[in-house]
Structures are given as structure tokens and as C-alpha cells.
Design a protein around this motif. Structure first.
Motif, PDB file in Angstrom:
ATOM      1  N   PRO A  86       0.822  -1.206   0.000  1.00  0.00           N
ATOM      2  CA  PRO A  86       0.000   0.000   0.000  1.00  0.00           C
ATOM      3  C   PRO A  86       0.862   1.265   0.000  1.00  0.00           C
ATOM      4  O   PRO A  86       1.937   1.306   0.606  1.00  0.00           O
ATOM      5  CB  PRO A  86      -0.810  -0.124   1.290  1.00  0.00           C
ATOM      6  CG  PRO A  86      -0.934  -1.603   1.478  1.00  0.00           C
ATOM      7  CD  PRO A  86       0.404  -2.161   1.034  1.00  0.00           C
ATOM      8  N   GLY A  87       0.367   2.247  -0.710  1.00  0.00           N
ATOM      9  CA  GLY A  87       1.092   3.512  -0.814  1.00  0.00           C
ATOM     10  C   GLY A  87       2.172   3.497  -1.872  1.00  0.00           C
ATOM     11  O   GLY A  87       2.944   4.437  -1.985  1.00  0.00           O
ATOM     12  N   GLY A  88       2.252   2.409  -2.652  1.00  0.00           N
ATOM     13  CA  GLY A  88       3.230   2.334  -3.730  1.00  0.00           C
ATOM     14  C   GLY A  88       4.602   1.832  -3.309  1.00  0.00           C
ATOM     15  O   GLY A  88       5.548   1.873  -4.092  1.00  0.00           O
ATOM     16  N   ARG A  89       4.735   1.347  -2.075  1.00  0.00           N
ATOM     17  CA  ARG A  89       6.029   0.820  -1.635  1.00  0.00           C
ATOM     18  C   ARG A  89       6.340  -0.471  -2.382  1.00  0.00           C
ATOM     19  O   ARG A  89       5.478  -1.343  -2.524  1.00  0.00           O
ATOM     20  CB  ARG A  89       6.010   0.551  -0.127  1.00  0.00           C
ATOM     21  CG  ARG A  89       5.920   1.812   0.709  1.00  0.00           C
ATOM     22  CD  ARG A  89       6.114   1.555   2.212  1.00  0.00           C
ATOM     23  NE  ARG A  89       5.928   0.171   2.612  1.00  0.00           N
ATOM     24  CZ  ARG A  89       4.840  -0.288   3.231  1.00  0.00           C
ATOM     25  NH1 ARG A  89       3.853   0.515   3.538  1.00  0.00           N
ATOM     26  NH2 ARG A  89       4.755  -1.559   3.581  1.00  0.00           N
ATOM     27  N   PRO A  90       7.568  -0.614  -2.861  1.00  0.00           N
ATOM     28  CA  PRO A  90       7.918  -1.832  -3.598  1.00  0.00           C
ATOM     29  C   PRO A  90       7.973  -3.054  -2.686  1.00  0.00           C
ATOM     30  O   PRO A  90       8.192  -2.940  -1.479  1.00  0.00           O
ATOM     31  CB  PRO A  90       9.298  -1.521  -4.170  1.00  0.00           C
ATOM     32  CG  PRO A  90       9.841  -0.423  -3.321  1.00  0.00           C
ATOM     33  CD  PRO A  90       8.661   0.334  -2.777  1.00  0.00           C
ATOM     34  N   ILE A  91       7.789  -4.199  -3.284  1.00  0.00           N
ATOM     35  CA  ILE A  91       7.914  -5.466  -2.570  1.00  0.00           C
ATOM     36  C   ILE A  91       9.350  -5.949  -2.760  1.00  0.00           C
ATOM     37  O   ILE A  91       9.830  -6.063  -3.887  1.00  0.00           O
ATOM     38  CB  ILE A  91       6.915  -6.501  -3.113  1.00  0.00           C
ATOM     39  CG1 ILE A  91       5.490  -6.048  -2.805  1.00  0.00           C
ATOM     40  CG2 ILE A  91       7.200  -7.893  -2.545  1.00  0.00           C
ATOM     41  CD1 ILE A  91       4.406  -6.901  -3.409  1.00  0.00           C
TER      42      ILE A  91
END
Length: 157
Positions: A86-91
Motif C-alpha cells: 500500500p502507498g506504492g512501496r515496492p515489494i
């Protein structure tokens, strides 16, 4: 005479130009028989929710998707998705259940998801899927035969 007036086409010409532009933009989808569920629609949410538990089981929760490609034709669908936090954080693959213990020797090519959905008894199910595929498995002969309306452009027309 103003510049705007000078370049304004007569009404019938504008109508033909608008129709031509609309067909040029929508043409590939119309010609192939698939459509893309719009952002925010119930169908788009249903498709994402059908694959989300599988991806979260492998990459950890929570996961949201950036949709690169989404196609639906009757009772089947195809998606090319980029999962993220969520929020565009990379995995970070190495920090996921699937990547645990790989010590940087990744047998996968990132976290990109390709998925085929099938609607059975009114429910959408993730039928076939991959995470970080190192080849274009969705273009094999069986997939092209079964899902051609969705992926004809990947299967040689």
C-alpha cells in the motif's frame, strides 16, 4: 476571423473525426472481442480480489496492484499486474515467503504477476497465474488455444 474559427471543422466533419479517433483508440479491443474493466468498477475489484489471496500467500500481505494490462471477454480474463505494498512501496522479493532463503539467488524475475481468470457459477477465480515468470508462458500453444480472444496479439494474431 480568429485562428480558432479558421481551424474549426464543420459539424459533420468533426463527428467523423471523433468517430475515427474513437475507433483508433478502441479498435484493438473491439476487434479482439475483449474489453478492459474501468478503474473503480466492481468487476475490476472482483478480479483483483480473486487473485489477491494467492499473491499475498506468496509475497506476504498486504498487496495492491498496478494494472499493466487487464482484459475480459465473456467468462475469462487476463491480467498483467505489478504487485506493491500500500502507498506504492515496492515489494522486496527476498523478504517475502516465496523469496525466503534465496540469499540473492533468485529463481524468479521480480514480482510481476500474469493471471488468467475464469468465471464459474457466477464467481471469478484465478485459473492460472505466475509470479516473476522468466518466460512468456501465457503465449504457449495451450494458453493461446484456450484464451485466444484475450491474448490473440501475444499469440501471433
Amino acid at each position: 476571423m480568429s485562428f480558432a474559427t479558421a481551424v474549426t471543422a464543420p459539424r459533420p466533419v468533426r463527428l467523423v473525426l471523433a468517430l475515427t479517433l474513437s475507433l483508433a483508440v478502441a479498435g484493438p479491443a473491439l476487434a479482439s472481442g475483449w474489453s478492459e474493466p474501468a478503474w473503480g468498477t466492481a468487476l475490476r475489484r472482483t478480479l483483483m480480489d480473486a487473485v489477491r489471496p494467492i499473491i499475498e500467500r506468496n509475497l506476504g500481505a498486504p498487496v495492491e496492484f498496478v494494472v499493466r494490462e487487464l482484459r475480459v471477454a465473456e467468462n475469462s480474463g487476463f491480467g498483467w499486474l505489478e504487485p506493491q505494498r500500500p502507498g506504492g512501496r515496492p515489494i522486496v522479493f527476498e523478504d517475502t515467503p516465496l523469496g525466503a532463503g534465496t540469499a540473492g539467488q533468485l529463481p524468479y524475475d521480480g514480482t510481476t504477476v500474469h493471471v488468467f481468470w475464469r468465471r464459474e457459477n457466477g464467481r471469478w477465480l484465478a485459473d492460472e497465474w505466475s509470479i516473476g515468470a522468466t518466460d512468456a508462458w501465457w503465449t504457449n500453444a495451450r494458453a493461446c488455444a484456450e484464451y485466444r480472444p484475450l491474448i490473440h496479439d501475444y499469440c501471433g494474431g
